[in-house]
Enzyme design. Structure first.
Site, short mmCIF file in Angstrom:
data_model
loop_
_atom_site.label_atom_id
_atom_site.label_comp_id
_atom_site.label_asym_id
_atom_site.label_seq_id
_atom_site.Cartn_x
_atom_site.Cartn_y
_atom_site.Cartn_z
N HIS A 1 11.01 -6.95 -22.81
CA HIS A 1 10.71 -5.64 -23.41
C HIS A 1 11.23 -4.52 -22.51
CE1 HIS A 1 7.83 -3.12 -25.95
NE2 HIS A 1 8.36 -2.26 -25.11
N HIS B 1 13.61 -0.55 -22.69
CA HIS B 1 14.20 0.52 -23.52
C HIS B 1 15.48 0.98 -22.83
CE1 HIS B 1 10.65 1.28 -26.19
NE2 HIS B 1 10.07 0.60 -25.21
N GLN C 1 10.56 5.13 -33.07
CA GLN C 1 9.73 5.75 -32.02
C GLN C 1 8.76 6.81 -32.57
OE1 GLN C 1 9.80 5.85 -27.96
NE2 GLN C 1 7.87 6.36 -28.97
N HIS D 1 5.44 -2.34 -31.09
CA HIS D 1 4.63 -1.63 -30.12
C HIS D 1 3.26 -1.53 -30.79
CE1 HIS D 1 8.36 -0.60 -28.15
NE2 HIS D 1 7.71 0.03 -27.19
N GLU E 1 -0.74 0.52 -28.29
CA GLU E 1 -0.47 0.95 -26.91
C GLU E 1 -1.22 2.25 -26.67
OE1 GLU E 1 3.58 1.92 -25.95
OE2 GLU E 1 3.19 2.00 -23.80
N ASP F 1 9.66 -2.72 -19.46
CA ASP F 1 9.47 -1.61 -20.40
C ASP F 1 10.37 -0.41 -20.10
OD1 ASP F 1 8.49 -0.27 -22.59
OD2 ASP F 1 6.50 0.11 -21.78
#
Ligand SMILES: [Zn+2]
Length: 461
Positions: free
Chosen positions: A95, A97, A190, A248, A251, A347
């Protein structure tokens, strides 16, 4: 190896010796004197962090592992001496980005340290994305990761941006790095699937362009109803485009954020548990035990994959608490005990959510060991499995294509240390990284040289 001294006399080679030399197998690469680390996948296994595997050699040809054993005969175009260190399958980054990697401080620093300020800053930064900008940063991040033994990466990519600049750039990069890096891309809305009118359409366009995985963020949708609706819609899209899913999920510190049950129920009913991943699930740490116990039963049935991101979870979550302060990391130990597949991710690498980090999986492991109370011998070993075999399972890599065994792809990493405890204590350096049978990177060990042994120093000096 013995060397020829000036007193040695050259001698003629017999026919038998010549034939033996010609018959000896010839490889592309041999790794000698390694200690093979093959951790068992999910569930409390027998592997201890103090196990010291026996020495073995690994012979490689045609990008595959051709032989494994002690003192292998044969020669190779290249030999690497592992010097008694561990040889591991490559790390798997479950995971990350890459689109936002290496943008920390642009256009401003995240002063509150919260997830939501990070999303705001990224909202501004993504206005100035260009293909060249995204590709250069993502490539730099992938090289950082590869130099530390990561050869499989799943990256989420924001597809809420109307021109899909980052996605198109990363789709190109995925093909460019394919010779040395296995990169999966997740279409990640997002700003929420229903956060803007075009977001569903953009996500579908991303899938048509060839994105590997369907992403989602149900806890960030405007309402609970939108969150539930988004999960159902994303499963429909995953079936339509034959893609796995990676959410996601929850979170947030809010104990009322309960989308994990929705994801698990959908996955169970559609028979997609093993193709579905719940990332973060930090609210699971805030659920009361009564609900958590009931939920765990559903999770066992659904057989989802889980990804915890300890570096980010420990810094982003618990920000609104006074004391006692929550750690905000999902129930890693309990999920592992339940036999579910848990992997760990980095992440963020120096982005609006986390201004630190260099992609090193050993940092992730170290944080998990501490923050999830995984300090037992089997627990430390389990944390290493979470960045190797378990990660491979999360990414859907075929077991035949991952691990250290004859016939499998020659992807491996030499790690300075003889046991997993050594790696934890010394942050074992990846001294050699082999990808597709080729040596991709080597990093020499640094050794401290004492000018004077400190114990010999007396005062006044
Ligand atoms: Zn993430």
């Amino acid at each position: 190896m013995a060397s020829l001294s000036s007193r040695d006399q050259p001698r003629s080679v017999s026919e038998g010796e010549l034939k033996a030399a010609n018959d000896a197998p010839h490889y592309d690469l041999i790794i000698r004197n390694g200690r093979l680390l093959n951790l068992s996948p999910a569930g409390p296994g027998e592997q201890s962090c103090d196990t010291r595997p026996a020495l073995a050699d690994i012979a490689i040809g045609d990008r595959r592992i051709l032989a494994i054993g002690p003192n292998l005969s044969g020669n190779a175009r290249r030999t690497i001496d592992a010097q008694g260190h561990l040889v591991s399958p490559p790390f798997v980054e479950s995971h990350i980005h890459l689109d936002s990697a290496l943008t920390a401080g642009e256009p401003r620093w995240n002063q509150s340290g919260t997830l939501f300020e990070g999303i705001e800053i990224w909202g501004d930064r993504k206005q100035s994305l260009t293909s060249a900008d995204v590709k250069a940063r993502a490539l730099a991040a992938l090289k950082l990761q590869a130099s530390q033994g990561v050869l499989h990466v799943r990256s989420h990519v924001d597809v809420s941006e109307p021109k899909l600049v980052a996605l198109k750039a990363l789709l190109e990069l995925r093909e460019e790095v394919r010779p040395w890096m296995d990169l999966q891309l997740v279409a990640f809305p997002q700003d929420g699937l229903y956060g803007a009118p075009r977001n569903v359409e953009l996500l579908e366009e991303a899938l048509k362009l060839g994105t590997d995985v369907v992403g989602g963020i149900p806890h960030y949708e405007f309402t609970r109803e939108d969150g539930v609706r988004s999960v159902h819609r994303l499963f429909e899209l995953a079936e339509q485009y034959d893609c796995p899913l990676d959410f996601h999920c929850d979170e947030i510190d809010d104990p009322q954020s309960r989308f994990l049950e929705v994801v698990a129920a959908c996955a169970l009913r559609r028979g997609m548990g093993q193709r579905t991943t719940a990332s973060h699930t930090t609210a699971f740490a805030s659920y009361d035990n009564g609900y958590a116990t009931k939920l765990m039963g559903l999770l066992r049935l659904a057989q989802l994959n889980f990804v915890a991101n300890p570096l980010i979870n420990i810094t982003l979550q618990g920000r609104g608490d006074c004391y006692p302060k929550r750690r905000g990391i999902t129930r890693v130990k309990e999920l592992w005990h339940a036999g579910l597949n848990v992997s760990l991710g980095h992440d963020c690498i120096q982005d609006p959510w986390y201004g630190l980090g260099n992609g090193n999986p050993l940092d992730i492991v170290q944080m998990a060991i501490h923050c999830c109370h995984m300090t037992g011998q089997r627990e430390i070993a389990a944390c290493y499995a979470m960045v190797t075999h378990n990660g491979a399972q999360t990414l859907g890599i075929s077991p035949a294509e991952y691990g250290l065994a004859v016939g499998k792809p020659a992807n491996l990493v030499v790690l300075a240390g003889q046991t997993l405890r050594d790696l934890s204590c010394q942050r074992g350096l990846a001294t050699a990284v082999i990808s597709r049978g080729h040596c991709l990177a080597q990093t020499p060990l640094s050794i401290t040289q004492w000018d004077d042994p400190p114990e010999s120093i007396t005062y006044p000096h």
